[in-house]
Write an enzyme that holds these catalytic residues in place. Sequence first.
Site, PDB file in Angstrom:
ATOM      1  N   ASP A 319      38.071   6.208 -18.195  1.00 27.26           N
ATOM      2  CA  ASP A 319      39.271   7.012 -18.009  1.00 27.26           C
ATOM      3  C   ASP A 319      39.870   7.351 -19.378  1.00 27.26           C
ATOM      4  O   ASP A 319      39.396   6.891 -20.421  1.00 27.26           O
ATOM      5  CB  ASP A 319      40.261   6.246 -17.132  1.00 27.26           C
ATOM      6  CG  ASP A 319      41.272   7.157 -16.436  1.00 27.26           C
ATOM      7  OD1 ASP A 319      41.377   8.344 -16.804  1.00 27.26           O
ATOM      8  OD2 ASP A 319      41.962   6.675 -15.520  1.00 27.26           O
ATOM      9  N   GLU A 516      51.380   9.106 -12.929  1.00 26.87           N
ATOM     10  CA  GLU A 516      50.938   7.886 -13.593  1.00 26.87           C
ATOM     11  C   GLU A 516      52.113   6.956 -13.900  1.00 26.87           C
ATOM     12  O   GLU A 516      53.051   6.846 -13.130  1.00 26.87           O
ATOM     13  CB  GLU A 516      50.083   8.238 -14.807  1.00 26.87           C
ATOM     14  CG  GLU A 516      48.865   9.075 -14.410  1.00 26.87           C
ATOM     15  CD  GLU A 516      47.866   9.266 -15.525  1.00 26.87           C
ATOM     16  OE1 GLU A 516      47.746   8.405 -16.408  1.00 26.87           O
ATOM     17  OE2 GLU A 516      47.166  10.291 -15.490  1.00 26.87           O
TER      18      GLU A 516
END
Length: 629
Positions: A319, A516
């Site tokens: 990621d 997020e």
Amino acid sequence: MLGGLAIMVLVGSIFFWKQLLITNIEVPFESPPRDALYRLSAYSVTERVADLLSRMTLQEKIGQMALVEKNSVHDVDDISSYAIGALLSGAGAKPNDNSVVGWRNMVAEFNRSALRSRLGIPLLYGVDAIHGHAGVLGATVFPHAIGLGATGDEALVEQIARATARELRATGIQWSFSPNLDLPQDIRWGRTYESFSDDPILVTRLGAAYVRGLQDDRGGGTTTLSVLSTPKHYIGAGGMVWGSSSNKAFKVDQGMTPEDETLLRTTYLPPFAEAVNTGVKSVMVGLNSWGNVKLASEKYLITDLLKGELGFSGFVVSDWYGVYEIPGGEYTAAVAAINAGIDMVMLPFDYKTFIKNVTRAVEKGDISEARIDDAVRRILTAKFSLGLFDAEEVNDVPEEAIGTPNHRALARKAVSESLVLLKNEASVLPISSTVKHIRVGGSAADNVGQQSGAWTVEWQGIDGNWLPNSTSILSGIRTRAKPGVTVEYAIDGTFATETVKAELGIAVVGEKPYAEGWGDTENLSLNASDLHTIERMRATSKRLVVIIVSGRPLIITDELKKWDAAIAAWLPGSEGGGVADVIFGDAPFTGKLPLPWPRSIVQLPLAPGGTTKDGTQALFPRYFGLRIY
């Protein structure tokens, strides 16, 4: 045709040698002939990959392992010079012309550079199409995954993924970082809405359906994949402990998941195991830690468990900047991650240093060339499986596939199926045909940006009604209300004729978009402005319906007593008309809570089985949802 191909090969060879003088990359002298085995579709993927791999230099192999954010490529020729394997649009990155044509042209330009390299290996271009190809203006914005979880409808989810694949390919993109298979136990986490549920059984079913839809948008079960699906975030994401984040700005995101082998196998692993069985060619490793070890360096979880025990034959991608969360500096981190089983590194910036570091690591023996070959073999297999080497052009779907009436109708259906009826005193809903005066208010009533949530045009979302081909919840209500019905609107719930009570008030309230860790919060209450709006509308309406637009359950225990009806609408996306379909009775309430709705913050985090931290009963249990017969 052959003559044109020969010219392309010659031009590519000349261009490559020109770049070689600049970069000092050591390569064999000659470019492969036009009839090299890997260029011929008559051979199997395995044979073509083996042939291509045998022709690659170490530097070309390492270039294929680099995933670079597109704004970091300041010279498009670097893609060819460094044999870069993949690009992505991160944090809302997009072309200056954010249209279908603008995206098609941008991706095509990048890919042309890749094809000019000595070996002509096509580029993978990835985006976070987690609720449709929502970064593109005019695309269909589907409900976020938590809303799809409320539908529990595998066939619907597969159709949505298939539609998303069509819209991706209309822009030349064949790689999506989805679906999200996380299992949120602490809804204070800012990524809760990206997940289908906290129930591994539901996540397993819907995740596999999404994978099928993305990878076969034609619905015919062809051997060539349509779009590369990338289940994420392997593994244990959603189980992070509050306050454990490695990012000082966050609380849960990128935090520590307690090391628990039983929980790993009974809860976190099943959705990924089923995705592997469904045929995924790519899996993304999360930014969280397993115990005290960052997942990108967990060899047991990546190589032994995922690739070994589960038999995953695709490639593992890290990621955003995840490899460099590993302690010890960039060189040490890259060595640790690649040896652990990371095949493609989302850098996402400095590809030159990455290639230099990994080259040095192989030369020193810190990484074996066999490990490099394994990684590149997996990446090339995915590219061949997508048909990238055989496509005449990257844009094989017409641009008209974006935001089609059929896709919008599908999104509207998803909205109507996702609504969860939490309360309905005195049968306020569906709205009776005798109701002639409706008042609508609230921050989310007339704001497509808010109802769409984050990952919509921008990473953190947008504000307002400027999305093309979209309908706000208010607009849907106004359109559905029959002639003779007065619909008034005031965002703050203040109406000119407050002494005259409306027969029905509809307050549409909830969370502003966030993505997020920026959504990590201890405060899960409605904001003061929305609460004031609700109070004003309660005073000027005979009956009050509250529609909650949010990425997770909010704490409404005390307020709920004052409302006649309450609906969890999640983040419905671009088709607000789907809300009107249900509240007016054109479609039934069928949605069920995909995760428990807590009574208070002290009940968090929820245990994997859905029980609360303090052992008391949640306000509403998982799979609660009233029906109207």
